[in-house]
Structure formats: C-alpha cells, structure tokens
Design a protein around this motif. Structure first.
Motif, PDB file in Angstrom:
ATOM      1  N   GLU A  14       0.806  -1.215   0.000  1.00  0.00           N
ATOM      2  CA  GLU A  14       0.000   0.000   0.000  1.00  0.00           C
ATOM      3  C   GLU A  14       0.841   1.268   0.000  1.00  0.00           C
ATOM      4  N   ASN A  15       2.116   1.135   0.316  1.00  0.00           N
ATOM      5  CA  ASN A  15       2.992   2.311   0.306  1.00  0.00           C
ATOM      6  C   ASN A  15       4.249   1.927  -0.458  1.00  0.00           C
ATOM      7  N   ASN A  16       4.428   2.550  -1.641  1.00  0.00           N
ATOM      8  CA  ASN A  16       5.624   2.233  -2.431  1.00  0.00           C
ATOM      9  C   ASN A  16       6.596   3.412  -2.426  1.00  0.00           C
ATOM     10  N   GLU A  17       6.539   4.195  -1.346  1.00  0.00           N
ATOM     11  CA  GLU A  17       7.442   5.344  -1.244  1.00  0.00           C
ATOM     12  C   GLU A  17       8.444   5.170  -0.113  1.00  0.00           C
ATOM     13  N   THR A  18       8.574   3.952   0.429  1.00  0.00           N
ATOM     14  CA  THR A  18       9.585   3.730   1.463  1.00  0.00           C
ATOM     15  C   THR A  18      10.899   3.320   0.801  1.00  0.00           C
ATOM     16  N   ALA A  19      11.944   3.294   1.613  1.00  0.00           N
ATOM     17  CA  ALA A  19      13.260   2.890   1.115  1.00  0.00           C
ATOM     18  C   ALA A  19      13.260   1.438   0.657  1.00  0.00           C
ATOM     19  N   TRP A  20      12.268   0.674   1.086  1.00  0.00           N
ATOM     20  CA  TRP A  20      12.268  -0.767   0.833  1.00  0.00           C
ATOM     21  C   TRP A  20      11.174  -1.206  -0.128  1.00  0.00           C
ATOM     22  N   THR A  21      10.361  -0.302  -0.654  1.00  0.00           N
ATOM     23  CA  THR A  21       9.222  -0.740  -1.482  1.00  0.00           C
ATOM     24  C   THR A  21       9.064   0.046  -2.778  1.00  0.00           C
ATOM     25  N   SER A  22      10.067   0.834  -3.178  1.00  0.00           N
ATOM     26  CA  SER A  22       9.895   1.715  -4.337  1.00  0.00           C
ATOM     27  C   SER A  22       9.768   0.948  -5.648  1.00  0.00           C
ATOM     28  N   ARG A  23      10.234  -0.304  -5.675  1.00  0.00           N
ATOM     29  CA  ARG A  23      10.155  -1.059  -6.936  1.00  0.00           C
ATOM     30  C   ARG A  23       8.763  -1.653  -7.194  1.00  0.00           C
ATOM     31  N   TYR A  24       7.875  -1.554  -6.227  1.00  0.00           N
ATOM     32  CA  TYR A  24       6.532  -2.116  -6.403  1.00  0.00           C
ATOM     33  C   TYR A  24       5.568  -1.055  -6.910  1.00  0.00           C
ATOM     34  N   ASP A  25       4.589  -1.501  -7.671  1.00  0.00           N
ATOM     35  CA  ASP A  25       3.467  -0.621  -7.975  1.00  0.00           C
ATOM     36  C   ASP A  25       2.605  -0.497  -6.720  1.00  0.00           C
ATOM     37  N   ARG A  26       2.031   0.678  -6.527  1.00  0.00           N
ATOM     38  CA  ARG A  26       1.128   0.852  -5.410  1.00  0.00           C
ATOM     39  C   ARG A  26      -0.062  -0.106  -5.569  1.00  0.00           C
ATOM     40  N   ASN A  27      -0.408  -0.765  -4.463  1.00  0.00           N
ATOM     41  CA  ASN A  27      -1.491  -1.753  -4.426  1.00  0.00           C
ATOM     42  C   ASN A  27      -1.174  -3.036  -5.195  1.00  0.00           C
ATOM     43  N   ALA A  28       0.091  -3.232  -5.545  1.00  0.00           N
ATOM     44  CA  ALA A  28       0.509  -4.531  -6.096  1.00  0.00           C
ATOM     45  C   ALA A  28       0.260  -5.603  -5.046  1.00  0.00           C
ATOM     46  N   GLU A  29      -0.094  -6.803  -5.516  1.00  0.00           N
ATOM     47  CA  GLU A  29      -0.260  -7.919  -4.585  1.00  0.00           C
ATOM     48  C   GLU A  29       0.884  -8.893  -4.793  1.00  0.00           C
ATOM     49  N   ILE A  30       1.499  -9.291  -3.695  1.00  0.00           N
ATOM     50  CA  ILE A  30       2.659 -10.177  -3.759  1.00  0.00           C
ATOM     51  C   ILE A  30       2.407 -11.396  -2.886  1.00  0.00           C
ATOM     52  N   LEU A  31       3.047 -12.501  -3.269  1.00  0.00           N
ATOM     53  CA  LEU A  31       2.874 -13.773  -2.542  1.00  0.00           C
ATOM     54  C   LEU A  31       4.213 -14.162  -1.920  1.00  0.00           C
ATOM     55  N   VAL A  32       4.266 -14.175  -0.605  1.00  0.00           N
ATOM     56  CA  VAL A  32       5.507 -14.522   0.107  1.00  0.00           C
ATOM     57  C   VAL A  32       5.147 -15.401   1.301  1.00  0.00           C
ATOM     58  N   PRO A  33       6.114 -16.166   1.806  1.00  0.00           N
ATOM     59  CA  PRO A  33       5.803 -17.016   2.962  1.00  0.00           C
ATOM     60  C   PRO A  33       5.545 -16.211   4.232  1.00  0.00           C
ATOM     61  N   LEU A  34       4.628 -16.736   5.038  1.00  0.00           N
ATOM     62  CA  LEU A  34       4.387 -16.215   6.388  1.00  0.00           C
ATOM     63  C   LEU A  34       4.612 -17.395   7.331  1.00  0.00           C
ATOM     64  N   LYS A  35       5.423 -17.200   8.361  1.00  0.00           N
ATOM     65  CA  LYS A  35       5.667 -18.311   9.297  1.00  0.00           C
ATOM     66  C   LYS A  35       5.935 -17.710  10.664  1.00  0.00           C
ATOM     67  N   SER A  36       4.891 -17.638  11.480  1.00  0.00           N
ATOM     68  CA  SER A  36       5.035 -17.003  12.782  1.00  0.00           C
ATOM     69  C   SER A  36       3.932 -17.441  13.729  1.00  0.00           C
ATOM     70  N   GLY A  37       4.270 -17.469  14.989  1.00  0.00           N
ATOM     71  CA  GLY A  37       3.297 -17.770  16.034  1.00  0.00           C
ATOM     72  C   GLY A  37       2.849 -16.528  16.776  1.00  0.00           C
ATOM     73  N   GLU A  38       3.653 -15.466  16.688  1.00  0.00           N
ATOM     74  CA  GLU A  38       3.318 -14.211  17.363  1.00  0.00           C
ATOM     75  C   GLU A  38       3.375 -13.087  16.347  1.00  0.00           C
ATOM     76  N   GLY A  39       2.390 -13.109  15.445  1.00  0.00           N
ATOM     77  CA  GLY A  39       2.368 -12.142  14.359  1.00  0.00           C
ATOM     78  C   GLY A  39       1.210 -11.176  14.411  1.00  0.00           C
ATOM     79  N   GLY A  40       0.447 -11.216  15.495  1.00  0.00           N
ATOM     80  CA  GLY A  40      -0.716 -10.347  15.613  1.00  0.00           C
ATOM     81  C   GLY A  40      -0.289  -8.919  15.927  1.00  0.00           C
ATOM     82  N   TYR A  41      -0.456  -8.010  14.956  1.00  0.00           N
ATOM     83  CA  TYR A  41      -0.027  -6.621  15.182  1.00  0.00           C
ATOM     84  C   TYR A  41      -1.054  -5.887  16.042  1.00  0.00           C
ATOM     85  N   GLN A  42      -0.558  -5.283  17.118  1.00  0.00           N
ATOM     86  CA  GLN A  42      -1.423  -4.555  18.053  1.00  0.00           C
ATOM     87  C   GLN A  42      -0.876  -3.153  18.270  1.00  0.00           C
ATOM     88  N   ALA A  43      -1.785  -2.194  18.310  1.00  0.00           N
ATOM     89  CA  ALA A  43      -1.408  -0.831  18.690  1.00  0.00           C
ATOM     90  C   ALA A  43      -2.667  -0.154  19.187  1.00  0.00           C
TER      91      ALA A  43
END
Lengths: 79, 223
Positions: free
Chosen positions: B119-148
């Motif tokens: 959703e943000n392609n203006e960071t130092a790590w995401t400029s090569r992506y189109d905004r709203n591009a969908e990518i498929l990568v592995p997820l492997k975690s037991g404590e991945g629930g983001y809370q704030a």
C-alpha cells in the motif's frame, strides 16, 4: 535483601488468546462456572536494599513488561 | 551497496536474508549481536528467527544487544532498516516502530504462502513495487498479531504508514490486517511475512520478495 514481585498482565483491551484457550478448556475438563481467564507473567526478584522503587518501576516498564500491550504492578514482599 | 544482516543467538533467517541481498547485487555484511559497530554498512536487516529463544517476549532481549544500540543510532540518522518477522518484533521492542506483535489470535503457528498488498511504495524498501501490487511470500510465525492503540492505528493509517496489508483473510488477528508498517520518514520498515524466502522461483513460491531488496539498492544509490 528483599523479595519483590512483578506481575505483568495483558491490557484489558488486548486479546488474550492464551487465556481464552485455558477458559475454553475448563468446561471440557469438568470445571464449570469459570467465565473468564486472563494469562500473564509473575516475576520474583531478590533485590538488594539500595534498589529503590523508581529503579524497580523502570525495570518493569522498560523490560519485564511491554507497555504497549501489558500492564504491570510491582509489589515488595515483607520478609 | 553494503547491507548488514544481524545474527543474534537464535536467529534463523540471516542466511536467506544475506542471499536475498546478493541476489539484488548487494554485498551482505554479517553483523554479530555483540558487535559495537556496523562495519560501514549502508543499511541493516534484522532477520527472522527466535532471538534469545523469544524468552520474556519476542524481541525483548535482542533489543538490548550491543549491535542494536548502533542500529538505533544509525536509524536516527536515516539509515534504512528492515525488520522481518522476529526482526519486526525487535524493531517494535526497540521503539523504532510503534505497536507490538502478540500471539496469533487462534494460537496456531501459521506457516503458509500469504498474499500481501503493497500500500505504500514510497519507502526505502518498497519503491520497486506498484502501489497496491499484490505479492505472494511465505508467512511463518506464532506471534504475528499486530497490536497498537487506537491513536497509533489512526496515525499509521492517516499517514499512509501501513506498507503491507494481508489479503484474503486475516491470518493472525492483526489490527486492520496490518502485515507491515514504516517509520514516519519511510526509512524503517517492519513486516511479519518473509520476502527473503521469495526471491527465486526455484526456492520460493514466487520471486515477489526480491523487489524489497532491489528497492533498497535504489534508495542507497540515490542517497
């Protein structure tokens, strides 16, 4: 030396899936009437006499608990 | 481009992170948790795993490692920093990113290929992506629930700092389906899924993750 207890609990608004799992298991084990379980952490510290309350609070707030998701209470246990 | 990859006791994914850097024509520089300097790197990756056995809380002890003092200082001067999985947890514990990661809402360790929306392609790590591009990568975690808290969530959403969002269902109970976020200056990014495992169709589900490391190349070269 004094004994100090630090209890750390998930904040009320934070989902506690571990506590929920325990609560859900109780009826299966035949224990009825438990409507809620919250799971936290309990630390027992042996503390030199010159460690003041401010230092203990800092230990709890900056290390033992993550204040984003957890509340903490420091209790001095009289010997 | 010299990219530091930190190894703590219990880190697992440092080797794949270094490989991803090399695939993007960068030089991977091994950083040890006890190091007191960053060896003149241009950026730092805090990789996944179980630093210090996840004792106390995931990332809570790694945050106090000597090398993290250097990372926090360098990040304050604008150095790009990427935290993946346990690395994301470390960056949150170090207060480089807001919020915290908690036990998955259904308690299961989730291990699968996961669609994300960039959703943000203006960071130092995401400029090569189109905004709203969908990518498929592995997820492997037991404590991945983001809370704030609500105000932090509103700030992240309002400032466009949600970088990656889960697509096709929320795998772990993360607030607002957040998979990854960035700092206010767009230089620090943390995410739970693993782009470094998806840089080559031979060894991953896709090569969708490579864009992260190529983006960094652009950010460092243009700096």
């Amino acid at each position: 030396m004094a004994r100090v207890v630090v209890d750390v609990m998930p904040k009320p608004e934070i989902l506690d899936p571990q506590g929920q799992a325990v609560a859900n298991a109780l009826p299966r084990l035949g224990f009825d009437g438990i409507t809620s379980v919250r799971q936290g952490k309990h630390f027992e510290l042996e503390v030199a006499d010159d460690v003041d309350d401010a230092a203990l609070a800092k230990i709890a707030e900056t290390f033992l608990a993550n204040p984003v998701i957890e509340d903490w209470v420091v209790t001095r246990i009289d010997a | 481009m010299r990219v530091g990859v930190i190894t703590f006791p219990g880190t697992l994914d440092d080797v794949d992170a270094a490989r991803a850097v090399r695939h993007a024509d960068g030089e991977a520089v091994a950083l040890w948790h006890a190091d007191h300097d960053l060896k003149n790197v241009d950026a730092v990756i805090v990789p996944g795993g179980f630093s210090y056995g996840d004792y106390l809380r995931a990332g809570a002890i790694a945050r106090f490692a000597p090398v993290m003092r250097e990372v926090v200082e360098a990040a304050g001067k604008g150095m790009p920093v990427l935290g993946i999985c346990n690395g994301f947890q470390v960056l949150c514990e170090a207060h480089l990113l807001p919020g915290a990661l908690t036990r998955n809402d259904r308690l299961h360790f989730v291990c699968r290929d996961q669609w994300l929306r960039v959703e943000n392609n203006e960071t130092a790590w995401t400029s090569r992506y189109d905004r709203n591009a969908e990518i498929l990568v592995p997820l492997k975690s037991g404590e991945g629930g983001y809370q704030a808290d609500e105000s932090t969530l509103a700030e992240l959403e309002g400032e466009g700092r949600v970088v990656f969002r889960y697509v096709g269902g929320n795998p772990n109970g993360s607030r607002n389906e957040i998979a990854g976020i960035t700092s206010a200056n767009g230089r620090i990014v943390g995410l739970m899924p693993h782009p470094e495992h998806a840089i080559d169709a031979l060894t991953g589900p896709t090569d969708d993750g490579l864009g992260i490391f190529l983006s960094l190349l652009d950010a460092v070269v243009s700096a």
